[in-house]
Scaffold this active site. Sequence first.
Site, mmCIF file in Angstrom:
data_model
loop_
_atom_site.group_PDB
_atom_site.id
_atom_site.type_symbol
_atom_site.label_atom_id
_atom_site.label_comp_id
_atom_site.label_asym_id
_atom_site.label_seq_id
_atom_site.Cartn_x
_atom_site.Cartn_y
_atom_site.Cartn_z
ATOM 1 N N TYR A 130 -12.386 -3.150 -2.634
ATOM 2 C CA TYR A 130 -11.645 -4.289 -3.179
ATOM 3 C C TYR A 130 -10.200 -3.900 -3.470
ATOM 4 O O TYR A 130 -9.269 -4.669 -3.198
ATOM 5 C CB TYR A 130 -12.315 -4.819 -4.443
ATOM 6 C CG TYR A 130 -11.539 -5.956 -5.071
ATOM 7 C CD1 TYR A 130 -11.309 -7.145 -4.365
ATOM 8 C CD2 TYR A 130 -11.010 -5.849 -6.353
ATOM 9 C CE1 TYR A 130 -10.587 -8.183 -4.923
ATOM 10 C CE2 TYR A 130 -10.288 -6.889 -6.919
ATOM 11 C CZ TYR A 130 -10.080 -8.051 -6.204
ATOM 12 O OH TYR A 130 -9.354 -9.089 -6.758
ATOM 13 N N ARG A 163 -3.841 -7.225 1.466
ATOM 14 C CA ARG A 163 -3.480 -8.643 1.288
ATOM 15 C C ARG A 163 -2.025 -8.774 0.848
ATOM 16 O O ARG A 163 -1.280 -9.600 1.401
ATOM 17 C CB ARG A 163 -4.400 -9.296 0.263
ATOM 18 C CG ARG A 163 -3.940 -10.686 -0.169
ATOM 19 C CD ARG A 163 -4.943 -11.406 -1.047
ATOM 20 N NE ARG A 163 -5.264 -10.690 -2.275
ATOM 21 C CZ ARG A 163 -6.102 -11.151 -3.205
ATOM 22 N NH1 ARG A 163 -6.717 -12.314 -3.025
ATOM 23 N NH2 ARG A 163 -6.360 -10.451 -4.293
ATOM 24 N N TYR A 189 -2.121 -7.148 -13.833
ATOM 25 C CA TYR A 189 -3.116 -6.188 -14.306
ATOM 26 C C TYR A 189 -2.518 -4.784 -14.384
ATOM 27 O O TYR A 189 -1.695 -4.399 -13.538
ATOM 28 C CB TYR A 189 -4.310 -6.162 -13.353
ATOM 29 C CG TYR A 189 -5.354 -7.233 -13.588
ATOM 30 C CD1 TYR A 189 -5.287 -8.104 -14.666
ATOM 31 C CD2 TYR A 189 -6.426 -7.360 -12.715
ATOM 32 C CE1 TYR A 189 -6.252 -9.071 -14.865
ATOM 33 C CE2 TYR A 189 -7.405 -8.333 -12.900
ATOM 34 C CZ TYR A 189 -7.314 -9.188 -13.980
ATOM 35 O OH TYR A 189 -8.270 -10.146 -14.179
ATOM 36 N N ARG A 220 -4.748 -18.201 -11.582
ATOM 37 C CA ARG A 220 -6.063 -18.561 -12.125
ATOM 38 C C ARG A 220 -6.510 -19.948 -11.689
ATOM 39 O O ARG A 220 -7.718 -20.230 -11.635
ATOM 40 C CB ARG A 220 -6.032 -18.504 -13.650
ATOM 41 C CG ARG A 220 -5.709 -17.137 -14.218
ATOM 42 C CD ARG A 220 -6.807 -16.140 -13.932
ATOM 43 N NE ARG A 220 -6.498 -14.837 -14.530
ATOM 44 C CZ ARG A 220 -7.220 -13.753 -14.348
ATOM 45 N NH1 ARG A 220 -8.287 -13.788 -13.570
ATOM 46 N NH2 ARG A 220 -6.883 -12.612 -14.912
ATOM 47 N N GLU A 259 -19.792 -14.949 -11.194
ATOM 48 C CA GLU A 259 -18.451 -15.512 -11.048
ATOM 49 C C GLU A 259 -18.605 -16.941 -10.556
ATOM 50 O O GLU A 259 -19.565 -17.259 -9.837
ATOM 51 C CB GLU A 259 -17.628 -14.680 -10.053
ATOM 52 C CG GLU A 259 -16.202 -15.166 -9.848
ATOM 53 C CD GLU A 259 -15.359 -14.210 -9.024
ATOM 54 O OE1 GLU A 259 -14.644 -14.690 -8.125
ATOM 55 O OE2 GLU A 259 -15.418 -12.980 -9.273
#
Length: 335
Positions: A146, A153, A208, A221, A329
Amino acid sequence: MPFHEPRWSVDYVHDTPESVLTQSDVLAVIAFGANAPHVDDPRYLRVALEPYGDAPLEVWRAGGAVQCGRDGDVAWADDGALLFGAIELDEGEADPTGRVSDIEATADRLYRRLMEFVQQRGTPHLLRVWNYLDGITVGEGDMERYRQFCVGRARGLGHVDPNTLPAATAIGQVNPDGAPRRLQVYWLASRVPGTPLENPRQISAYRYPRQYGPQPPSFARAMLPPAGSAMPLMLSGTAAIVGHESQHADSVATQLDETLANFDSLIAAARAQWPSLPTRFGAHSPLKVYVRDRDELDVVARALETRLPPEVPRVVLHAAVCRRELRVEIDGVHG
């Protein structure tokens, strides 16, 4: 195609893909699981996440007549205001020799193609993106897949203002050992921008701290729809994270409660800009619920029956979340 104000809705329906795809306003049809039929239509996408119990089709409807086609590795559909697109790449394709499975290089290549394509179609504003990849938490430290995906990405997206990032989900596909690894990305883009939204209970993902990898995740979000459109609030994949830290690692039920508390906070933030938005999930709030452990699928499904109004459409899927301690999730739309 003539321009018009964006219109978009999401429904879960029990029908055949062939029947739904005859309707002129259908922008996309998404089917789940290995038993989903194969249909040769650019608007149709099979997602290799196994549903628990009910397995409806997810149907996207637009505001105008839809054109569709394929452009190399991109399947697309466009109604003049909104663009659905999908790209799927085997990871071995990132290496010309086909010998290396590399999620970072594959994500880089895929997102470069995605960004090029949305510009070409005149729909440069990404509103919502879904990313499904294999072995999402395989590897240690910065070699976790990830984290490598996030690096690829970001590189493929190029230089973008973090305040314009789309709402997004990144989920792990649970595939048999030895199966070729494949990155599947699909999206909704627009000719006009939406407004990214953050959750007051959470640090923005793109901020983060370093402990989560060399490249923070590139998403908002949620996404408020473009001004003047008839569209719902678009909700990113949301889990039991407060600030930047995972909560309640020992209980899927308590993680579910924390996730729903995050949605309450997010909806309240959205209502500050969109006062007519309903305060609670209802019939126009279809949700996808991703559950890491097969043995907890029934637990989550039953818990949702008590925690959500019965009219909330939902599909429960067996899928791996991007942190090992996170068990559930949820993403979806709300309007």
